[in-house]
Design a protein around this motif. Sequence first.
Motif, mmCIF file in Angstrom:
data_model
loop_
_atom_site.group_PDB
_atom_site.id
_atom_site.type_symbol
_atom_site.label_atom_id
_atom_site.label_comp_id
_atom_site.label_asym_id
_atom_site.label_seq_id
_atom_site.Cartn_x
_atom_site.Cartn_y
_atom_site.Cartn_z
ATOM 1 N N LEU A 1 1.064 -1.132 0.348
ATOM 2 C CA LEU A 1 0.124 -0.228 -0.068
ATOM 3 C C LEU A 1 0.863 1.406 0.073
ATOM 4 N N GLU A 2 0.714 1.940 -0.909
ATOM 5 C CA GLU A 2 1.306 3.261 -1.073
ATOM 6 C C GLU A 2 0.683 4.540 -1.427
ATOM 7 N N GLU A 3 0.887 5.600 -1.143
ATOM 8 C CA GLU A 3 -0.022 6.902 -1.358
ATOM 9 C C GLU A 3 0.532 7.644 -2.445
ATOM 10 N N ILE A 4 0.008 8.103 -3.518
ATOM 11 C CA ILE A 4 0.357 9.134 -4.576
ATOM 12 C C ILE A 4 0.555 10.734 -4.006
ATOM 13 N N ASN A 5 1.729 11.290 -4.402
ATOM 14 C CA ASN A 5 2.193 12.429 -3.822
ATOM 15 C C ASN A 5 1.865 13.450 -5.123
ATOM 16 N N SER A 6 2.157 12.957 -6.194
ATOM 17 C CA SER A 6 1.977 13.903 -7.356
ATOM 18 C C SER A 6 1.790 13.064 -8.574
ATOM 19 N N TYR A 7 1.280 13.786 -9.622
ATOM 20 C CA TYR A 7 1.158 13.007 -10.978
ATOM 21 C C TYR A 7 1.378 13.921 -12.128
ATOM 22 N N ARG A 8 1.980 13.434 -12.945
ATOM 23 C CA ARG A 8 2.087 14.260 -14.389
ATOM 24 C C ARG A 8 1.970 13.385 -15.485
ATOM 25 N N GLN A 9 1.829 13.991 -16.817
ATOM 26 C CA GLN A 9 2.239 13.252 -17.816
ATOM 27 C C GLN A 9 3.258 13.595 -18.636
ATOM 28 N N HIS A 10 3.925 12.849 -19.307
ATOM 29 C CA HIS A 10 5.292 13.130 -19.768
ATOM 30 C C HIS A 10 5.285 11.933 -21.160
ATOM 31 N N LYS A 11 5.223 12.784 -22.366
ATOM 32 C CA LYS A 11 5.269 11.841 -23.470
ATOM 33 C C LYS A 11 3.986 10.993 -23.389
ATOM 34 N N GLN A 12 4.453 9.760 -23.729
ATOM 35 C CA GLN A 12 3.290 8.530 -23.550
ATOM 36 C C GLN A 12 3.089 8.017 -22.064
ATOM 37 N N PHE A 13 3.811 8.502 -21.233
ATOM 38 C CA PHE A 13 4.174 8.015 -19.746
ATOM 39 C C PHE A 13 3.168 8.749 -18.770
ATOM 40 N N ASP A 14 3.012 8.085 -17.738
ATOM 41 C CA ASP A 14 2.276 8.643 -16.765
ATOM 42 C C ASP A 14 3.347 8.638 -15.442
ATOM 43 N N MET A 15 3.648 9.898 -14.920
ATOM 44 C CA MET A 15 4.630 9.992 -14.016
ATOM 45 C C MET A 15 4.103 10.400 -12.595
ATOM 46 N N ILE A 16 4.519 9.363 -11.643
ATOM 47 C CA ILE A 16 3.774 9.575 -10.258
ATOM 48 C C ILE A 16 4.900 9.409 -9.137
ATOM 49 N N THR A 17 4.866 10.323 -8.248
ATOM 50 C CA THR A 17 5.764 10.340 -6.931
ATOM 51 C C THR A 17 4.879 9.771 -5.878
ATOM 52 N N LEU A 18 5.431 8.980 -5.016
ATOM 53 C CA LEU A 18 4.870 8.158 -3.634
ATOM 54 C C LEU A 18 5.165 9.249 -2.712
ATOM 55 N N LYS A 19 4.249 9.116 -1.603
ATOM 56 C CA LYS A 19 4.351 9.979 -0.295
ATOM 57 C C LYS A 19 5.648 9.348 0.442
ATOM 58 N N GLY A 20 6.659 9.852 0.794
ATOM 59 C CA GLY A 20 7.508 9.406 1.889
ATOM 60 C C GLY A 20 8.839 8.972 0.961
ATOM 61 N N TYR A 21 8.617 9.121 -0.372
ATOM 62 C CA TYR A 21 9.897 8.763 -1.135
ATOM 63 C C TYR A 21 10.482 9.919 -2.144
ATOM 64 N N ASN A 22 11.658 10.295 -1.689
ATOM 65 C CA ASN A 22 12.128 11.681 -2.226
ATOM 66 C C ASN A 22 13.365 11.308 -3.121
ATOM 67 N N ASN A 23 13.669 10.356 -2.991
ATOM 68 C CA ASN A 23 14.948 9.865 -3.875
ATOM 69 C C ASN A 23 14.871 8.746 -4.681
ATOM 70 N N ILE A 24 15.532 8.730 -5.575
ATOM 71 C CA ILE A 24 15.357 7.566 -6.532
ATOM 72 C C ILE A 24 16.055 6.226 -6.223
ATOM 73 N N ASN A 25 16.934 6.125 -5.038
ATOM 74 C CA ASN A 25 17.201 5.072 -4.290
ATOM 75 C C ASN A 25 16.059 4.284 -3.541
ATOM 76 N N ASP A 26 15.226 5.423 -3.059
ATOM 77 C CA ASP A 26 14.035 4.721 -2.331
ATOM 78 C C ASP A 26 13.006 3.891 -3.169
ATOM 79 N N VAL A 27 13.053 4.255 -4.572
ATOM 80 C CA VAL A 27 11.733 3.777 -5.270
ATOM 81 C C VAL A 27 12.367 2.643 -6.327
ATOM 82 N N LEU A 28 13.626 2.459 -6.179
ATOM 83 C CA LEU A 28 14.344 1.428 -6.966
ATOM 84 C C LEU A 28 13.678 -0.069 -6.976
ATOM 85 N N LYS A 29 13.111 -0.377 -5.936
ATOM 86 C CA LYS A 29 12.746 -1.652 -5.352
ATOM 87 C C LYS A 29 11.522 -1.921 -6.072
ATOM 88 N N TYR A 30 10.686 -0.800 -6.892
ATOM 89 C CA TYR A 30 9.461 -0.924 -7.685
ATOM 90 C C TYR A 30 9.836 -1.198 -9.209
#
Length: 75
Positions: free
Chosen positions: A46-75
């Motif tokens: 279970l995670e919570e979305i912090n922000s969302y935007r579209q970039h080219k054909q992709f959907d970009m999201i950030t998750l609450k509590g994850y502010n670094n690329i090293n935190d989200v590499l597990k996904y």
Amino acid sequence: MKYIYLGKIVNTHGIKGELRLLSNFKYKNRVFKKEFKIYIGKDKILEEINSYRQHKQFDMITLKGYNNINDVLKY
């Protein structure tokens, strides 16, 4: 509990922990918004979305509590 498939995490983007998704979900404007809770992966983490935007054909999201690329590499 019934789950709805929203898309696939294909990569990360930038150094601030943004996730790149491929999604053809019809109701993105209702789901990809701040403080919406989602389940990620086969383990249904279970995670919570912090922000969302579209970039080219992709959907970009950030998750609450994850502010670094090293935190989200597990996904």
